[in-house]
Scaffold this active site. Structure first.
Site, mmCIF file in Angstrom:
data_model
loop_
_atom_site.group_PDB
_atom_site.id
_atom_site.type_symbol
_atom_site.label_atom_id
_atom_site.label_comp_id
_atom_site.label_asym_id
_atom_site.label_seq_id
_atom_site.Cartn_x
_atom_site.Cartn_y
_atom_site.Cartn_z
ATOM 1 N N HIS A 162 9.736 -1.154 -10.478
ATOM 2 C CA HIS A 162 8.286 -1.307 -10.385
ATOM 3 C C HIS A 162 7.636 0.060 -10.193
ATOM 4 C CE1 HIS A 162 4.315 -2.502 -8.890
ATOM 5 N NE2 HIS A 162 4.550 -3.671 -9.472
ATOM 6 N N GLY A 178 0.464 -9.699 -9.598
ATOM 7 C CA GLY A 178 0.345 -9.115 -8.281
ATOM 8 C C GLY A 178 -0.605 -9.908 -7.397
ATOM 9 N N GLY A 179 -1.825 -9.411 -7.227
ATOM 10 C CA GLY A 179 -2.784 -10.007 -6.302
ATOM 11 C C GLY A 179 -3.026 -11.487 -6.514
ATOM 12 N N GLU A 216 4.148 -2.823 -17.660
ATOM 13 C CA GLU A 216 3.125 -2.626 -16.649
ATOM 14 C C GLU A 216 2.442 -1.277 -16.823
ATOM 15 O OE1 GLU A 216 4.081 -4.985 -12.700
ATOM 16 O OE2 GLU A 216 5.058 -3.055 -12.792
ATOM 17 N N GLU A 252 5.338 1.074 -8.346
ATOM 18 C CA GLU A 252 5.124 1.494 -6.967
ATOM 19 C C GLU A 252 6.406 2.048 -6.349
ATOM 20 O OE1 GLU A 252 1.549 -1.738 -6.553
ATOM 21 O OE2 GLU A 252 3.457 -2.144 -5.545
ATOM 22 N N ASN A 277 4.606 -11.232 -7.874
ATOM 23 C CA ASN A 277 5.113 -10.139 -7.041
ATOM 24 C C ASN A 277 4.213 -10.047 -5.818
ATOM 25 O OD1 ASN A 277 6.093 -7.806 -5.902
ATOM 26 N ND2 ASN A 277 5.249 -6.443 -7.462
ATOM 27 N N TRP A 278 4.709 -10.559 -4.693
ATOM 28 C CA TRP A 278 3.893 -10.597 -3.484
ATOM 29 C C TRP A 278 3.743 -9.231 -2.827
ATOM 30 C CZ3 TRP A 278 5.443 -15.498 -0.184
ATOM 31 C CH2 TRP A 278 5.251 -16.649 -0.956
ATOM 32 N N LYS A 279 4.533 -8.270 -3.265
ATOM 33 C CA LYS A 279 4.517 -6.928 -2.692
ATOM 34 C C LYS A 279 4.729 -7.017 -1.167
ATOM 35 C CE LYS A 279 1.856 -5.350 -6.614
ATOM 36 N NZ LYS A 279 0.850 -4.425 -7.141
ATOM 37 N N SER A 306 -2.881 -6.582 -13.485
ATOM 38 C CA SER A 306 -4.135 -7.299 -13.228
ATOM 39 C C SER A 306 -4.349 -8.483 -14.153
ATOM 40 C CB SER A 306 -5.330 -6.329 -13.292
ATOM 41 O OG SER A 306 -5.215 -5.322 -12.312
ATOM 42 N N GLY A 330 -3.286 -3.080 -9.670
ATOM 43 C CA GLY A 330 -4.039 -3.029 -8.431
ATOM 44 C C GLY A 330 -5.356 -2.298 -8.531
#
Length: 256
Positions: free
Chosen positions: A98, A237-238, A170, A100, A13-15, A216, A176
């Site tokens: 998600h 994510g990251g 999640e 967010e 997920n590149w956000k 994470s 994050g």
């Protein structure tokens, strides 16, 4: 993981990261690193990168996904994108629900359900996100929260359509933040969600559905998390923004 029963899936997920040139470069770097993956590999990119990413991944084992879609086919919904638009572009996957989207944009369980059903109707495969806040974990109601979110999101979804759903557990407190659920916590929550699916659709459907862990997961902890029976991959994510790190997670999920 239990690959004898279900697919392992690693999705990035590149956000809100990477412009088109950066997206093209990242996928080009990633292609040779995951070309022999023993799991499904997906990159979920910003809307503006979808066309570029799809072309860059064409002919490879990398699939492209979007990060959201609307429930309506068209209409006065400024800045929204329909599932049909994604389908027409050749984008086969979409993330829905998600944390967010729930936290910053007012996404509710009921609208998650509407988006899920619209995506399924359009022929997309859904990565459905569920998970609890830190306060809810501290109140020991993780199970109740995940059950509620899962049941509402799947309302009106047939057993046959369930084959086009991946669930991503999640824990919101681990997204994050650098915090990660222990492998045991992840395995327990994923197993509980599988039990909810069994209650709704039966044991065969529960055994067949892929349930990822998101929160994470990285190159260092992926193997430990994926060793859990009910953790069938990750929504990353990251770490998905760095090809070597993402490839290391894919490698961990590629084990027999």
């Amino acid at each position: 993981m239990n690959k004898s029963l279900r697919k392992a899936v690693i999705a990035g997920n590149w956000k809100m990261n990477k412009n088109r040139a950066e997206a093209k470069a990242l996928i080009a770097e990633l292609v040779p690193l995951v070309s022999e993956a023993g799991c499904d590999v997906i990159c979920c990119v910003p809307f503006t990168d979808l066309e570029t990413a799809r072309k860059a991944a064409d002919g490879t084992n990398i699939k492209i996904g979007a990060q959201n879609c609307h429930w309506a086919e068209n209409g006065a919904f400024t800045a929204e994108i329909s599932a049909g638009m994604l389908k027409e572009m050749g984008v086969p996957y979409v993330i829905i629900g998600h944390s967010e989207r729930r936290q910053y944009f007012g996404e509710a369980d009921e609208t998650v359900n509407k988006r899920v059903r619209a995506a399924l109707d359009a022929g997309l495969t859904v990565i459905l996100c569920v998970g609890e806040l830190l306060s809810q974990r501290e109140q020991n109601i993780t199970g109740e929260i995940c059950a509620m979110q899962t049941k509402i999101a799947l309302q009106g979804v047939s057993k046959d359509a369930l084959k086009n759903i991946i669930i991503a557990y999640e824990p919101v407190w681990a997204i994050g933040t650098g915090k990660t659920a222990t492998s045991e916590q992840a395995g327990e929550a994923n197993g509980f969600i599988r039990g909810v699916v069994e209650d709704l659709y039966g044991k065969d459907a529960a055994n067949a559905i892929t349930i990822q862990y998101g929160g994470s997961m990285n190159a260092k902890n992926a193997e430990e998390l994926l060793d859990q029976e009910h953790v069938d991959g990750g929504l990353i994510g990251g770490a998905s923004l760095k090809a070597p790190d993402f490839a290391a997670i894919v490698k961990a999920a590629s084990r027999p």
